[in-house]
Design an enzyme around this catalytic site. Structure first.
Site, short mmCIF file in Angstrom:
data_model
loop_
_atom_site.label_atom_id
_atom_site.label_comp_id
_atom_site.label_asym_id
_atom_site.label_seq_id
_atom_site.Cartn_x
_atom_site.Cartn_y
_atom_site.Cartn_z
N ALA A 137 0.82 -1.21 0.00
CA ALA A 137 0.00 0.00 0.00
C ALA A 137 0.85 1.26 0.00
CB ALA A 137 -0.95 -0.01 1.21
N LYS A 185 10.63 -2.82 -9.33
CA LYS A 185 11.66 -2.56 -10.33
C LYS A 185 13.03 -2.60 -9.67
CE LYS A 185 8.60 0.17 -13.28
NZ LYS A 185 8.31 1.48 -13.91
N LYS A 244 16.68 2.25 -15.10
CA LYS A 244 16.28 3.67 -15.22
C LYS A 244 16.37 4.37 -13.88
CE LYS A 244 11.97 3.22 -13.34
NZ LYS A 244 11.15 4.07 -12.48
N ARG A 304 11.31 9.79 -6.99
CA ARG A 304 12.10 9.70 -5.77
C ARG A 304 13.59 9.56 -6.08
NH1 ARG A 304 7.68 6.35 -3.89
NH2 ARG A 304 8.85 4.45 -4.24
N TRP A 330 2.72 3.64 -5.33
CA TRP A 330 2.39 3.00 -6.59
C TRP A 330 1.37 1.88 -6.40
CZ3 TRP A 330 0.82 3.37 -10.95
CH2 TRP A 330 1.10 2.57 -12.05
N GLY A 331 1.49 1.11 -5.32
CA GLY A 331 0.49 0.08 -5.06
C GLY A 331 -0.90 0.68 -4.92
#
Length: 331
Positions: A9, A105, A190, A254, A12-13
């Site tokens: 949570a 990622k 990235k 970030r 992004w989640g």
């Protein structure tokens, strides 16, 4: 109607759970902290990560068994370096035919495995059940309903299409792809290049410098991707250059924000404060990406420089001098 369990949570989640719910997918979120689950369920908000975003009606729980019951799509939305431990605790609760979709990622420290490989190893799931999602998907913009696109990669085309339909909305456009390796290498690397761009920005360097870092960073990513079996064309798409540009240029990133603080003369501790203590994947990934590149004989000077600044005490100015002083050669 498809049913999805979103495990994690964070920003992004939460944003992706919102996308799923607004696409008509029955969605339940799992949160590690009970107070987060309570806020999601009762207030339809995540005050810790997306405080200004009103969320659609969806389930929320601190019990992974409740979240996973009957799920067709299991969304793994925890940081890359904690995925193994979390998945080990969840694996016996995951429905046997569910698609496992990774939002993480990174390259795992020590094993140098991609996230789909970690999922396969821990869960025992066949590779055809494992999908990854990657693209220029800054969570705050997605949560605000701003138009964006992404890539769902899976060896099983039917599963990729099922996930595609489960998260397609008027503002979020998913494409399918079969190149899981390329999407994961692009997504992991990235973050490292975004740190480099942030450092350059913090030093006061301009657009020429940032464009150079993005372009040469992409060259590094392609070299590594091809070496480990990716399709070069993937890096020209959303999971490659698309994700790279967004992460390297946006103040919402970030990794870029962390790098900016370092480039402005901050310490690792003060740079973490600039990202409000949230996980900055590139800080750990630069070590594992560099090790993966070395294992395949791939030269990645930008990645190496970022590692030296983050973990070996090199100053940003020294890193720039080192990069600019490299042997001249053909592009």
């Amino acid at each position: 109607m498809a049913r999805a369990a979103v495990l994690g949570a964070g920003s992004w989640g939460t944003a992706f759970a919102k996308v799923l719910a607004e696409a008509g997918t029955e969605t339940t979120m799992w949160a590690r902290r009970p107070e987060v689950a309570k806020a999601l369920a009762s207030e339809h908000r995540n005050p810790w990560y997306l405080p200004d975003v009103e969320l659609p009606s969806m389930g929320a729980t601190e019990d992974p068994a409740v979240a996973l019951e009957g799920a067709d799509i299991v969304v793994l939305a925890v940081p890359s370096q904690s995925l193994r431990a979390n998945l080990a605790a969840w694996k016996d609760l995951i429905p046997a035919e569910a698609t496992l979709l990774s939002l993480a990622k990174g390259i795992e420290t020590g094993t140098l495995l991609r996230m789909s490989q970690v999922i396969a190893e821990v869960s025992g799931a066949d590779a055809n059940r494992i999908a990854v999602l990657s693209g220029p998907n800054l969570s705050h913009e997605i949560a605000a309903g701003q138009p964006a696109a992404t890539v769902v990669a899976c060896p099983d085309v039917a599963r990729a299409e099922a996930v595609q339909h489960a998260c397609a909305t008027g503002y979020f456009r998913p494409y399918t792809n079969s190149d899981v390796i390329g999407c994961e290498i692009g997504g992991a690397c990235k973050n490292v290049i975004a740190l480099a761009c942030g450092i350059a920005s913090g030093m006061g360097l301009g657009d020429n410098s940032i464009a150079t870092l993005i372009t040469r960073g992409l060259a590094e990513i392609i070299r590594l991707g091809v070496a480990v079996g990716a399709e070069p064309v993937t890096f020209a798409g959303l999971a490659g250059v698309g994700d790279l540009v967004a992460t390297c240029t946006s103040p919402l990133s970030r990794n870029r924000s962390f790098g900016h603080a370092l480039g402005a003369g901050g310490s690792m501790e003060t740079a973490l404060e600039a990202t409000h203590g949230q996980v900055v994947e590139g800080v750990k990934s630069c070590t594992s990406v560099r090790a993966l590149a070395a294992a395949h004989g791939v030269e990645m000077p930008l990645t190496n420089a970022v590692h030296q600044v983050c973990h070996e005490g090199m100053s940003a100015a020294e890193a720039v001098g080192q990069l600019q002083g490299r042997r001249l050669k053909s592009e």
